[in-house]
Every structure is written in structure tokens, then in C-alpha cells.
Design an enzyme around this catalytic site. Structure first.
Site, PDB file in Angstrom:
ATOM      1  N   GLU A 183      -7.777  -5.017  -0.905  1.00 21.64           N
ATOM      2  CA  GLU A 183      -8.300  -5.714  -2.080  1.00 21.64           C
ATOM      3  C   GLU A 183      -8.367  -7.230  -1.895  1.00 21.64           C
ATOM      4  O   GLU A 183      -9.206  -7.886  -2.495  1.00 21.64           O
ATOM      5  CB  GLU A 183      -7.407  -5.412  -3.291  1.00 21.64           C
ATOM      6  CG  GLU A 183      -7.131  -3.954  -3.487  1.00 21.64           C
ATOM      7  CD  GLU A 183      -7.903  -3.363  -4.629  1.00 21.64           C
ATOM      8  OE1 GLU A 183      -7.945  -4.001  -5.672  1.00 21.64           O
ATOM      9  OE2 GLU A 183      -8.465  -2.273  -4.461  1.00 21.64           O
ATOM     10  N   HIS A 204       0.852  -1.201   0.000  1.00 20.58           N
ATOM     11  CA  HIS A 204       0.000   0.000   0.000  1.00 20.58           C
ATOM     12  C   HIS A 204       0.879   1.239   0.000  1.00 20.58           C
ATOM     13  O   HIS A 204       1.925   1.242   0.651  1.00 20.58           O
ATOM     14  CB  HIS A 204      -0.923   0.014   1.237  1.00 20.58           C
ATOM     15  CG  HIS A 204      -2.050   0.975   1.103  1.00 20.58           C
ATOM     16  ND1 HIS A 204      -1.936   2.300   1.481  1.00 20.58           N
ATOM     17  CD2 HIS A 204      -3.296   0.823   0.605  1.00 20.58           C
ATOM     18  CE1 HIS A 204      -3.086   2.910   1.231  1.00 20.58           C
ATOM     19  NE2 HIS A 204      -3.924   2.039   0.699  1.00 20.58           N
TER      20      HIS A 204
HETATM   21  C1  LIG Z   1      -0.146  -0.735  -3.855  1.00 22.22           C
HETATM   22  C2  LIG Z   1       1.217  -0.511  -4.485  1.00 22.22           C
HETATM   23  C3  LIG Z   1       1.002   0.120  -5.863  1.00 22.22           C
HETATM   24  C4  LIG Z   1       2.045   0.439  -3.592  1.00 22.22           C
HETATM   25  O1  LIG Z   1       3.238   0.697  -4.246  1.00 22.22           O
HETATM   26  P1  LIG Z   1       4.387   1.577  -3.596  1.00 22.22           P
HETATM   27  O2  LIG Z   1       3.796   2.762  -2.945  1.00 22.22           O
HETATM   28  O3  LIG Z   1       5.404   1.809  -4.648  1.00 22.22           O
HETATM   29  O4  LIG Z   1       4.935   0.578  -2.487  1.00 22.22           O
HETATM   30  P2  LIG Z   1       6.266   0.581  -1.630  1.00 22.22           P
HETATM   31  O5  LIG Z   1       7.003   1.853  -1.825  1.00 22.22           O
HETATM   32  O6  LIG Z   1       5.851   0.203  -0.261  1.00 22.22           O
HETATM   33  O7  LIG Z   1       7.060  -0.652  -2.190  1.00 22.22           O
HETATM   34  C5  LIG Z   1       7.569  -0.735  -3.464  1.00 22.22           C
HETATM   35  C6  LIG Z   1       8.486  -1.944  -3.500  1.00 22.22           C
HETATM   36  O8  LIG Z   1       7.894  -3.053  -2.850  1.00 22.22           O
HETATM   37  C7  LIG Z   1       7.600  -4.103  -3.815  1.00 22.22           C
HETATM   38  N1  LIG Z   1       6.215  -4.443  -3.698  1.00 22.22           N
HETATM   39  C8  LIG Z   1       5.227  -3.672  -3.224  1.00 22.22           C
HETATM   40  N2  LIG Z   1       4.065  -4.352  -3.293  1.00 22.22           N
HETATM   41  C9  LIG Z   1       4.352  -5.548  -3.809  1.00 22.22           C
HETATM   42  C10 LIG Z   1       3.576  -6.659  -4.137  1.00 22.22           C
HETATM   43  N3  LIG Z   1       2.239  -6.645  -3.970  1.00 22.22           N
HETATM   44  N4  LIG Z   1       4.156  -7.733  -4.656  1.00 22.22           N
HETATM   45  C11 LIG Z   1       5.493  -7.754  -4.853  1.00 22.22           C
HETATM   46  N5  LIG Z   1       6.296  -6.732  -4.575  1.00 22.22           N
HETATM   47  C12 LIG Z   1       5.731  -5.631  -4.055  1.00 22.22           C
HETATM   48  C13 LIG Z   1       7.803  -3.457  -5.173  1.00 22.22           C
HETATM   49  O9  LIG Z   1       8.207  -4.370  -6.113  1.00 22.22           O
HETATM   50  C14 LIG Z   1       8.821  -2.440  -4.882  1.00 22.22           C
HETATM   51  O10 LIG Z   1      10.053  -3.090  -4.767  1.00 22.22           O
HETATM   52  P3  LIG Z   1      11.223  -2.716  -5.739  1.00 22.22           P
HETATM   53  O11 LIG Z   1      11.479  -1.238  -5.555  1.00 22.22           O
HETATM   54  O12 LIG Z   1      12.315  -3.590  -5.258  1.00 22.22           O
HETATM   55  O13 LIG Z   1      10.705  -3.051  -7.106  1.00 22.22           O
HETATM   56  C15 LIG Z   1       1.969  -1.836  -4.602  1.00 22.22           C
HETATM   57  O14 LIG Z   1       2.147  -2.383  -3.321  1.00 22.22           O
HETATM   58  C16 LIG Z   1       1.294  -2.826  -5.521  1.00 22.22           C
HETATM   59  O15 LIG Z   1       1.469  -2.773  -6.741  1.00 22.22           O
HETATM   60  N6  LIG Z   1       0.497  -3.798  -4.957  1.00 22.22           N
HETATM   61  C17 LIG Z   1      -0.174  -4.766  -5.751  1.00 22.22           C
HETATM   62  C18 LIG Z   1      -1.433  -4.174  -6.361  1.00 22.22           C
HETATM   63  C19 LIG Z   1      -2.530  -3.974  -5.359  1.00 22.22           C
HETATM   64  O16 LIG Z   1      -2.807  -4.825  -4.517  1.00 22.22           O
HETATM   65  N7  LIG Z   1      -3.202  -2.822  -5.472  1.00 22.22           N
HETATM   66  C20 LIG Z   1      -4.272  -2.461  -4.586  1.00 22.22           C
HETATM   67  C21 LIG Z   1      -3.825  -1.392  -3.623  1.00 22.22           C
HETATM   68  S1  LIG Z   1      -5.076  -1.021  -2.439  1.00 22.22           S
END
Ligand SMILES: CC(C)(COP(=O)(O)OP(=O)(O)OC[C@H]1O[C@@H](n2cnc3c(N)ncnc32)[C@H](O)[C@@H]1OP(=O)(O)O)[C@@H](O)C(=O)NCCC(=O)NCCS
Length: 412
Positions: free
Chosen positions: A351, A298
């Protein structure tokens, strides 16, 4: 409403050479006092752009609230109508107010005949209900003569917002059914919000445990801080536009994959994994290939999303094989994310179990995001009404980083 922008200042960009775009200056440190426009971080992350008394998200604590109450407590103890009253009026209703407000909302569920008549054409042209909602909502505002909020008093603005919020479930369920070649089912004024929603979707009166589970989901998603669609609605409200215009813009923002999310995608992942023995290989493969596991992580929460805790509990109360399987997948995903992404704090988000709960209550996957929209429209409206009290238009600046002007206009 005073602005509370917490930002950094920098002078505007270096013009650079005419042949290449000028590079913007790096933002200065917060509080720097140079005279140019204030430069904020990408995506306005961490910037407070206004004051609100509607609610807030505390990401580090894993807590969010509506007014002065925990949103999770409200989802467990109160109805959609109660929380709607809280957001619109600032207080939870007593039993008399609840009866009056619930009856009033139920009477508003019917959509005007002029809109109802064109829903088949909208559903035929736009089979996804959320796409159709943009058009139908716009039309509903115009057909009911909704005028710019600038010209209305608080009571009239609130009336418009109440009507549209009450009509959104009717529009969405009708669009869904029409797209499948089925007749829309008229709203039942004797049913409360969540039960009526499920009834209009399926044509049968839902089991009480399903109504209650969906009601918890709806209450828990009514509002969630200053997200992109809420901000969009408030920007439009700040122009003095009518309520429908604000809500149509918000639906557009919500439809983007980075925002509206897709609870259905988490469920699709469960389908793809299939059986418990395949969990580790499937998840490890995805993470090692740089893919995201849907339903985890998140942008704001650095601990478990409180909505996921609520919906996990709700799913367990409903019970069944899907819940058992989802729980097994969740625990392995969390263990593998901790192993493969040790420097990140990734937890289950809303989600993951939202999809499970909606599936268990018989909602088709194509209605997952529209169902989210049907509750969030209440939160957007509360923000729109709050914004409309502030007569200042939201009008930020953008640093110009293109070829420095004025260049001679070339002759053809
Ligand atoms: C929600 C989301 C977009 C937040 O992204 P964000 O703000 O960039 O998250 P963070 O800064 O905490 O973390 C980013 C890192 O964690 C990893 N990461 C975060 N969520 C992840 C997941 N669900 N699966 C695998 N890796 C994940 C990313 O790959 C990234 O690592 P990297 O820089 O080594 O590539 C992201 O967690 C995501 O894509 N989740 C899956 C989609 C989802 O469930 N969406 C609904 C959200 S309510």
C-alpha cells in the site's frame, strides 16, 4: 479438484448449561482422529482448502507467482492483457495470440446501453465508485443474459468473465466521473488496457511512463493467493451461480477495511507528517499510542512485500519530491518499528508505494481502491473459472455453541 484441507480435528462443543452459551472445545492438535467435524484455526489461517494452479504466495520468502512465473517479473515485462491471457488460458500469448486477445478485449469494453443509461442514477445514489460497481456489475451480468455457470460450458463461462472484466474499468471510470458531475468518457479500442483506463478517467491520453507505471501496479495486483475476496468468489462459483454474481460478492468482500486496504491512507499519513523534521515525532507518537502506521506490516509476508519493492522502484523512476519524502518516511518508520516493536518483523507493504505511484500518475485518491478492484477482477475470474470445473459445492460446518436444544418453546 480434490480438497487438501490441512486441519485439526475436535469433537463438537460441550453443550453447557441452558442459561449460558456452551463453550467450544479447544481445537485438538492437527491429525487427531476424533469423530466430530474438523475444527480449523480462526480465520482459516494456514488451512489449504483447495488446489489451484493459478498462483500462490510464499510469505517467508517474500515471493508470489502467477502460474509458473514470478508475478513481479510479469509486472516488469508483460502487459495486463498478456497476464490476463496467462491466467485464463494457462499460457502467455505469442505475438499472434496477443494481437487477437487484445483486440477482442478492447471490443468488449463498451457496456450495454441498458446499463449505461442507469449509471447516472447509480452514481447519484452511491457516489463511491466501488459501491456503485456492485450494482452496475450485477446489472451488467443480467443485461447480457448471463446464465448460471452450472448450465454453461467452459467456453461460455469464459466469455462471460472476459466481458465483465473488460467492462469493469468502463463502469468504474464512468461512475467516478458522473459522481463529480462530469460526462463519462467512452473507451478507446486503439489504446491498451492501462492507457485506456487512464484515458477514460481523465479524458487525455496519458504519458507513456504513467501508463507503464499503472500497468505494473495493475499486473502486480491481479492475484494474491487465497485472500478473502478470492475465496468469496470461489464459494459463490461453487454454487453454480453466474459469473456476475461471483464478482459482485468478491467486490463486497474487497470493500471491507481489513481487505481492500486503503493505499490512500498511507498517502494521508504522508500529508499529515508534512515535512521531514516531523517524521520521528509523528511516527513515534503513533506507535507509542498503539496505532498502526499505514503501509507497513502484512499478515502473510515476514519479509519485504515484493510488490512494495517493485512499486518503490517504479516510484523512483517517476521521481519527484513526493518520492523523496516517501523514501525518507519509509526509512524512519522501519527504524522506529524495529526499535519500538523489536520482537516483530514489520516491513513495508504494497500500500505504501501503491499510493505514491497512483498519485504521481494523476489518479484521484477516491479511485485508488477501485483501481485495485479493476485488476483483481481478472484474478477473481480466473479462480471462478477454475472453481466451476469442480462440481462440488463448498459447504463447511459451524460448531453450535448456543443454548443446548431442544428447549420447550415458551407460550406467550
Ligand atoms: C497488515 C496488518 C493488519 C497485519 O496484521 P497482523 O497479521 O496482526 O500482523 P503481525 O502479526 O505481523 O503483527 C502484529 C503486531 O505488530 C504490530 N504492527 C503490525 N503492523 C504495524 C504497523 N503498521 N504499525 C505499527 N505496529 C504494527 C501490531 O501492533 C501488533 O503488535 P502488538 O501485538 O504488540 O499490538 C497490520 O500490519 C496493519 O495493521 N498494518 C497497517 C495497515 C496496512 O498497511 N494495511 C495494508 C495491508 S496490505
Amino acid at each position: 479438484m480434490p480438497s487438501t484441507a490441512t486441519t485439526s480435528r475436535a469433537q463438537s462443543g460441550d453443550p453447557g448449561s441452558p442459561s449460558e452459551p456452551a463453550k467450544p472445545d479447544a481445537p485438538a492438535t492437527p491429525g487427531a482422529s476424533a469423530g466430530g467435524p474438523i475444527v480449523v484455526p480462526p480465520g482459516l489461517a494456514g488451512v489449504s482448502v483447495t488446489d489451484t494452479s493459478i498462483g500462490h504466495v510464499r510469505g517467508r520468502e517474500g515471493f508470489y507467482h502467477y502460474r509458473q512465473y514470478s508475478a513481479v517479473d510479469l509486472a516488469e515485462r508483460r502487459t495486463v492483457e498478456d497476464v490476463w491471457h496467462l491466467l485464463f488460458s494457462g499460457e502467455l500469448p505469442d505475438s499472434e495470440q496477443r494481437a487477437e486477445f487484445t483486440a477482442r478485449l478492447a471490443a468488449y469494453r463498451e457496456v450495454p446501453a441498458g446499463v449505461r443509461d442507469v449509471l447516472p442514477a447509480i452514481a447519484a445514489a452511491a457516489p463511491a465508485p466501488l459501491d456503485g460497481l456492485r450494482t452496475a456489475l450485477s446489472l451488467a451480468g443480467a443485461a447480457q443474459g448471463m446464465r448460471p455457470m452450472w448450465d454453461l460450458d467452459e467456453v461460455a463461462r469464459r466469455e462471460d468473465a472476459l466481458r465483465l472484466c473488460a467492462q469493469v474499468p468502463t463502469l468504474l471510470t464512468a461512475l467516478h466521473r458522473l459522481a463529480r458531475g462530469e460526462e463519462p468518457i467512452p473507451p478507446r479500442p486503439d489504446l491498451p488496457y492501462a492507457a485506456n483506463y487512464l484515458f477514460m478517467l481523465t479524458g487525455t491520453e496519458p504519458r507513456p511512463e504513467h501508463s507503464r507505471a499503472i500497468e505494473r501496479y495493475l499486473v502486480s495486483t491481479i492475484d494474491h493467493g487465497f485472500n478473502a475476496s478470492t475465496f468469496t468468489a470461489r464459494v459463490i462459483a461453487s454454487t453454480g451461480a453466474d459469473v456476475a454474481a461471483c464478482l459482485v460478492g468478491a467486490v463486497g468482500a474487497l470493500s471491507g477495511p481489513l481487505h481492500g486496504g486503503a493505499p490512500s491512507r498511507a498517502l494521508d499519513a504522508l500529508d499529515a507528517i508534512g515535512t521531514p523534521d516531523r517524521i520521528d515525532a509523528w511516527v513515534r507518537d503513533r506507535i507509542e499510542n498503539g496505532e498502526r502506521i499505514m503501509g507497513f506490516g502484512h499478515p502473510v509476508y515476514r519479509t519485504e512485500d515484493p510488490r512494495s519493492r517493485l512499486l518503490r522502484r517504479t516510484a523512483r523512476e517517476l521521481g519527484g519530491d513526493l518520492v523523496e519524502f516517501a523514501t525518507a518516511v519509509e526509512s524512519r518508520v522501519l527504524a522506529l518499528l524495529a526499535e519500538l516493536k523489536p520482537d516483530r518483523e514489520i516491513h513495508t507493504n504494497v500500500e505504501f508505494y501503491a499510493g505514491v505511484v497512483m498519485e504521481l500518475c494523476g489518479l484521484p485518491r477516491t479511485m485508488f481502491t477501485p483501481t485495485f478492484a479493476s485488476s483483481r477482477v481478472i484474478g477473481w475470474s480466473a479462480h471462478v473459472l477454475e472453481q466451476a470445473r469442480d462440481r462440488k459445492i463448498i459447504r463447511p460446518d459451524a460448531r453450535y455453541v448456543g443454548t443446548p436444544p431442544p428447549q420447550p418453546v415458551p407460550e406467550i
